[in-house]
Design a protein around this motif. Structure first.
Motif, mmCIF file in Angstrom:
data_model
loop_
_atom_site.group_PDB
_atom_site.id
_atom_site.type_symbol
_atom_site.label_atom_id
_atom_site.label_comp_id
_atom_site.label_asym_id
_atom_site.label_seq_id
_atom_site.Cartn_x
_atom_site.Cartn_y
_atom_site.Cartn_z
ATOM 1 N N VAL A 144 -33.460 29.701 45.179
ATOM 2 C CA VAL A 144 -33.583 29.773 43.577
ATOM 3 C C VAL A 144 -32.517 31.621 43.123
ATOM 4 N N VAL A 145 -32.924 32.134 43.485
ATOM 5 C CA VAL A 145 -31.470 33.548 43.222
ATOM 6 C C VAL A 145 -30.131 33.248 43.770
ATOM 7 N N ASN A 146 -29.943 32.614 44.649
ATOM 8 C CA ASN A 146 -28.981 32.345 45.153
ATOM 9 C C ASN A 146 -27.972 31.397 44.464
ATOM 10 N N LYS A 147 -29.000 30.253 43.743
ATOM 11 C CA LYS A 147 -28.325 29.516 42.814
ATOM 12 C C LYS A 147 -28.000 30.068 41.963
ATOM 13 N N TYR A 148 -28.787 31.309 40.875
ATOM 14 C CA TYR A 148 -28.231 31.758 39.276
ATOM 15 C C TYR A 148 -26.759 32.458 40.100
ATOM 16 N N ILE A 149 -26.665 32.977 41.347
ATOM 17 C CA ILE A 149 -25.974 34.237 41.200
ATOM 18 C C ILE A 149 -24.866 32.983 41.929
ATOM 19 N N SER A 150 -24.477 32.029 42.558
ATOM 20 C CA SER A 150 -23.427 31.449 42.707
ATOM 21 C C SER A 150 -22.901 30.751 41.348
ATOM 22 N N SER A 151 -23.784 30.918 40.284
ATOM 23 C CA SER A 151 -23.477 29.553 38.897
ATOM 24 C C SER A 151 -22.244 30.889 38.340
ATOM 25 N N ASN A 152 -21.467 29.558 37.507
ATOM 26 C CA ASN A 152 -21.032 30.429 36.482
ATOM 27 C C ASN A 152 -22.222 30.658 35.469
ATOM 28 N N PRO A 153 -21.744 32.006 34.334
ATOM 29 C CA PRO A 153 -20.662 32.832 34.466
ATOM 30 C C PRO A 153 -20.645 33.989 35.668
ATOM 31 N N HIS A 154 -21.516 33.943 36.569
ATOM 32 C CA HIS A 154 -21.862 34.710 37.467
ATOM 33 C C HIS A 154 -21.219 35.009 39.026
ATOM 34 N N ALA A 155 -20.602 33.660 38.795
ATOM 35 C CA ALA A 155 -19.896 33.574 40.061
ATOM 36 C C ALA A 155 -18.345 34.122 40.133
ATOM 37 N N ASP A 156 -18.255 34.354 38.883
ATOM 38 C CA ASP A 156 -16.946 35.373 38.915
ATOM 39 C C ASP A 156 -16.572 36.596 39.266
ATOM 40 N N TYR A 157 -17.671 37.098 39.401
ATOM 41 C CA TYR A 157 -17.888 38.378 40.080
ATOM 42 C C TYR A 157 -17.362 38.863 41.463
ATOM 43 N N PHE A 158 -17.586 36.954 42.347
ATOM 44 C CA PHE A 158 -16.449 36.879 43.869
ATOM 45 C C PHE A 158 -15.215 36.883 43.726
ATOM 46 N N LEU A 159 -14.961 35.780 41.986
ATOM 47 C CA LEU A 159 -13.308 35.907 42.025
ATOM 48 C C LEU A 159 -13.348 37.306 41.628
ATOM 49 N N ASN A 160 -13.322 38.474 40.696
ATOM 50 C CA ASN A 160 -12.848 39.603 40.496
ATOM 51 C C ASN A 160 -13.037 40.304 41.833
ATOM 52 N N LEU A 161 -13.828 40.287 42.951
ATOM 53 C CA LEU A 161 -13.227 40.462 44.352
ATOM 54 C C LEU A 161 -12.362 40.144 44.357
ATOM 55 N N VAL A 162 -12.623 39.567 45.030
ATOM 56 C CA VAL A 162 -10.139 39.057 45.436
ATOM 57 C C VAL A 162 -10.332 39.647 44.623
ATOM 58 N N LYS A 163 -9.914 39.508 43.431
ATOM 59 C CA LYS A 163 -8.500 40.002 42.840
ATOM 60 C C LYS A 163 -8.419 42.008 42.724
ATOM 61 N N PHE A 164 -9.968 42.257 43.208
ATOM 62 C CA PHE A 164 -9.903 43.675 43.101
ATOM 63 C C PHE A 164 -8.947 43.989 44.519
ATOM 64 N N PHE A 165 -9.737 43.028 45.670
ATOM 65 C CA PHE A 165 -9.101 43.516 47.542
ATOM 66 C C PHE A 165 -7.320 43.066 46.926
ATOM 67 N N ARG A 166 -7.135 41.690 46.305
ATOM 68 C CA ARG A 166 -5.569 41.500 45.577
ATOM 69 C C ARG A 166 -5.390 43.474 45.063
ATOM 70 N N GLU A 167 -5.411 43.458 44.497
ATOM 71 C CA GLU A 167 -4.760 44.443 43.903
ATOM 72 C C GLU A 167 -4.540 45.297 44.912
ATOM 73 N N HIS A 168 -5.552 45.868 45.330
ATOM 74 C CA HIS A 168 -5.167 47.367 47.006
ATOM 75 C C HIS A 168 -4.319 46.582 47.628
ATOM 76 N N CYS A 169 -3.977 45.334 47.763
ATOM 77 C CA CYS A 169 -3.037 44.538 48.809
ATOM 78 C C CYS A 169 -1.961 44.949 48.283
ATOM 79 N N ILE A 170 -1.506 44.806 47.115
ATOM 80 C CA ILE A 170 -0.314 44.580 46.666
ATOM 81 C C ILE A 170 -0.131 45.926 46.241
ATOM 82 N N SER A 171 -0.758 47.454 46.249
ATOM 83 C CA SER A 171 -0.442 48.807 46.263
ATOM 84 C C SER A 171 -0.465 49.771 47.518
ATOM 85 N N LEU A 172 -1.243 48.587 49.091
ATOM 86 C CA LEU A 172 -0.078 48.828 49.952
ATOM 87 C C LEU A 172 0.803 49.190 50.730
ATOM 88 N N ASN A 173 0.912 47.041 49.479
ATOM 89 C CA ASN A 173 2.713 46.868 50.038
ATOM 90 C C ASN A 173 3.773 48.214 49.433
#
Length: 836
Positions: free
Chosen positions: A198-227
């Motif tokens: 039940v908790v996993n369903k809550y975590i992976s549903s909107n708007p809380h799923a945006d956390y994982f989108l933001n994780l990838v965005k955060f990672f992408r910014e570090h990749c761009i910085s490295l480049n």
């Protein structure tokens, strides 16, 4: 009476807890007068409850009876002092971390007091307060399990509608302070690994799923910085830029390990979210196109950065769908994701003639070893590698097949691109999540696995497997495993229009492309030895271990084309036998032989993917740290030549179907002749040591000043013993004629003796170090500049009594150097083939 007054009070009593609680309840407002008592009371209550949890259940019974948790919340609300808030959070953290009883934890979590503290409006502008708040949240997460997590969530119709602990924590997931980010990540992992559906369903549903989108965005910014760090510093990386790149790499890999920990928690929707976002936001739009398109501005990714990131993602992020999707993207035509379909391979110039005609590959060509393949969608021409250092690709209808870009890097890219391409292929080869059909299409399925797969098909009665097992090498593999599934997923799920025009072709065609590229790599002279060793490892993985299983054409290519390069290396090794470091040549060769054998027979490549970001063929002399004419620069060259020679020699052994010996085939040392100067001087096998006595029968008197104005008289000797040799300065023993004591010893090799043009009694010598500190500087290139002073060669000027004595000393040096080098040549004779 006085004794009882001074007697120390036992603090760990129920009466003490009762007293503190009563006093706390009387407080109506926290101000400057009573704040110190409140802080001390909170700290003491935490200690008492922790003590009682382990020794006396009555303590916690009192804690529950008096609703002390409610008092904590009340104190927080009536206090405006940050110090009190900090102490309260610290008190709660200590209690939660140290309570061992499940009963105690259940009580703490079973009311809304914890959630009230979690959601309280603290002033997080105070960094200390924020730090204690995050520690408090992390302490709570450390006690979560399937029973306790339900006490912290609010449900409605069996669905979680609120989870303050998680929601408040991820607000700080991307805080600028690294320690806070680390604590939040630990907290989230504790929640994910509970495994509550039940908790996993809550975590992976909107708007809380945006956390994982933001994780990838955060990672992408570090990749761009490295480049941005790597691209402008490819040619010249200073200490500061190198340190910045290392820091950026550590941050990127930390992010990947966290993402992998999230995925490993086993929440399917979360894994799918991370996979989709990584592919859509980073891999498809930024990384893959950069392998193909010229980088025209700083906003686009460089090929080196992309190759490193692909390696790191595949190596760390263990997601089957992601690995197979990336592989499928590399082996099909993907015009949509490429900004410019006319773009060239990043950093690769086409140097082929577009009018080349297709030459069909057949068994006859195999036997002739011509190396021409017709793959219908591309033409791969392998010219005579003795005159050309690259395989030429004419990509006709599959102009955007990224696998061919990787091959082009191997054959024509610079050192960093070669390392990157080899690392990507090696990473794919070691990715357990990758389907074998993908490895086959990439051309890197090891031949022993390929035979095993076909044999299994034949045994279970699949006609295609039996036909391929016993068919010619041009037979087609009808079974594409999961390849078609992922090709369809590229179109349907990621809206990437791609076509795989090679479906139905023999996987051996793809494999031949990779093998041809590796053979071409070994013939290149502008690639570092470390990179060639990486290519040797990949070749050893792909080819079988006996000559009878070799494809005729590649066996011929290894024996003929690589032999041309091997002969060049032999000539260079002959030069080193009479160069600056012949005394260390045999030792270095034996050491590098063992290292190379371990490297190419290892289960994994010897270097991590981060090595892609740093040039490997840059010597200390080329960047001005060490003078190019110094002995250290000559030593670097010697090391590089030996490493290339060792690899090509082992490939020759390997291509002949023989097993590699642990030691190179060199001859043992010879006995010293009785007429040698070493024997006359009375040297033992250890060689000259300071303060030992020598017979000076062959010595020549000379003078030298090691300090200004302090000239000293010595007896000069040049002596060789086998592959070793020394210049010796000895002081005469007054009580023992013709004998002296060794005072100074220097290497004979590389001394470059020269009589002064204007003073015929002066002999100039260059004195190099007795050992080559190459391994130390290689481990930390940043320290080379600091060590450069210690790597400067010495200069001696010896003054003799007359011109004849000076010439005698020069002749002695040249004779002993010749004896020393001749012994090295004799011992290495079995390694160097005799010219036809």
């Amino acid at each position: 009476m006085w004794f009882s007054f001074w007697r120390s009070k036992d603090r760990f009593t129920l009466d003490e807890l009762r007293y503190l609680t009563d006093q706390l309840m009387k407080i109506q407002v926290v101000n400057e007068v009573n704040k110190d008592f409140v802080i001390e009371a909170l700290r003491s209550i935490a200690e008492l409850i922790t003590y009682g949890d382990q020794h006396d259940a009555n303590f916690f019974e009192f804690f529950m009876e008096k609703q002390i948790m409610g008092e904590f919340v009340r104190i927080l609300k009536i206090s405006k002092n940050v110090i009190v808030s900090v102490q309260l959070l610290q008190t709660m953290s200590i209690m939660i971390q140290n309570l061992k009883s499940d009963h105690s934890i259940y009580y703490l979590f079973s009311n809304e007091h914890i959630n009230a503290l979690i959601t309280y409006s603290f002033d997080f502008r105070n960094e200390e307060l924020l730090s204690y708040y995050i520690s408090f949240l992390r302490a709570i997460s450390g006690k979560l399990n399937k029973n306790t997590i339900s006490l912290l969530v609010k449900t409605q119709n069996e669905d979680v509608v609120a989870f303050p602990l998680y929601v408040e924590a991820i607000r700080f997931a991307f805080h600028e302070e690294g320690m806070i980010r680390t604590a939040v990540r630990a907290l989230t992992l504790n929640i994910y690994h509970v495994g509550d559906v039940v908790v996993n369903k809550y975590i992976s549903s909107n708007p809380h799923a945006d956390y994982f989108l933001n994780l990838v965005k955060f990672f992408r910014e570090h990749c761009i910085s490295l480049n941005g760090m790597v691209s402008p510093t490819t040619e010249s990386q200073g200490t500061e830029s190198t340190s910045s790149i290392f820091s950026a790499v550590d941050e990127i890999e930390d992010n990947l390990y966290y993402l992998n920990d999230v995925v490993s928690a086993g929440i399917p929707d979360v894994g799918n979210l991370i996979t989709d976002n990584m592919l859509k936001m980073l891999i498809f739009p930024l990384l893959l196109p950069s392998l193909r398109i010229e980088v025209s501005d700083a906003k686009k990714f460089g090929s080196v950065t992309s190759l490193y990131l692909l390696c790191s993602i595949l190596r760390i992020l263990k997601i089957k769908d992601m690995a197979n999707t990336i592989a499928a993207a590399l082996i099909c035509s993907m015009e949509v994701i490429l900004p410019n379909s006319e773009g060239k391979v990043n950093g690769f110039k086409e140097d082929h003639d577009e009018s080349d005609e297709s030459v069909r590959h057949d068994d006859d060509n195999d036997e002739k070893g011509r190396g021409d393949l017709d793959c219908s969608s591309m033409i791969v021409s392998l010219p005579r590698l003795s005159t050309s250092s690259s395989i030429q690709h004419n990509c006709c209808s599959s102009a955007s097949v990224l696998r061919d870009a990787l091959i082009s890097y191997i054959t024509s890219g610079d050192d960093m691109q070669v390392v990157g391409s080899l690392s990507v292929l090696a990473t794919f080869l070691q990715t357990k999540e990758l389907d074998e059909s993908m490895l086959d299409a990439l051309g890197i399925l090891p031949q022993r696995k390929q035979h095993k797969k076909l044999l299994l098909k034949a045994l279970v009665g699949e006609d295609s497997g039996e036909e391929q097992l016993f068919a010619s090498e041009n037979s087609k593999d009808a079974g594409d495993g999961e390849l078609n599934i992922y090709l369809q997923r590229l179109k349907d799920q990621y809206e990437v229009s791609c076509s795989y025009q090679e479906v139905g072709q023999s996987p051996r065609v793809h494999r031949f492309l990779v093998l041809d590229a590796l053979i071409s790599l070994f013939c290149r002279t502008n690639i570092s030895a470390d990179t060639l060793w990486a290519g040797g490892w990949l070749l050893r993985q792909l080819l079988p271990y006996s000559e009878t299983e070799f494809n005729t054409r590649h066996l011929q290519s290894l024996k003929v084309f690589c032999y041309e390069s091997f002969k060049k290396c032999c000539s260079q090794l002959v030069e080193e036998q009479r160069g600056t470091w012949p005394d260390l040549l045999i030792q270095v060769l034996c050491d590098e032989w063992r290292k190379c054998k371990r490297a190419i027979e290892a289960s994994s490549p010897r270097k991590e993917p981060k090595s892609i970001l740093f040039p490997t063929n840059k010597s200390s002399s080329s960047d001005g740290v060490i003078p190019s004419e110094s002995s250290f620069a000559a030593g670097e060259t010697m090391y590089e030549r030996v490493k290339v020679f060792v690899l090509l020699h082992q490939l020759q052994v390997f291509s002949a179907g023989k097993s590699l010996p642990d030691q190179p085939p060199i001859l043992p040392p010879s006995d010293f002749p009785e007429t040698s100067r070493a024997k006359s001087a009375g040297l033992n096998l250890i060689g000259p040591k300071l303060s030992t006595e020598l017979n000076l029968v062959d010595a020549v008197g000379c003078r030298i000043a090691f300090e200004r104005g302090k000239e000293r008289q010595f007896s000069f000797l040049a002596i060789s013993m086998g592959a070793s040799g020394w210049i010796i300065l000895a002081e005469d023993l007054p009580h023992k004629p013709q004998y002296g004591t060794v005072r100074v010893v220097a290497p004979l090799a590389g001394c470059k003796p020269r009589i002064d043009e204007r003073h015929s009694r002066w002999l100039h010598l260059r004195i190099r170090p007795s050992t080559l500190p190459l391994t130390e500087t290689a481990k930390n290139a940043a320290n080379v500049k600091l060590k450069s002073k210690s790597l400067v060669d010495g200069r001696w000027t010896l003054a003799f009594r007359d011109e004849a004595s000076c010439k005698l000393a020069l002749t002695m040096i040249l004779e002993e150097i010749d004896l020393q080098c001749s012994e090295v040549e004799r011992r290495l004779m079995p390694l160097i083939p005799v010219e036809d």
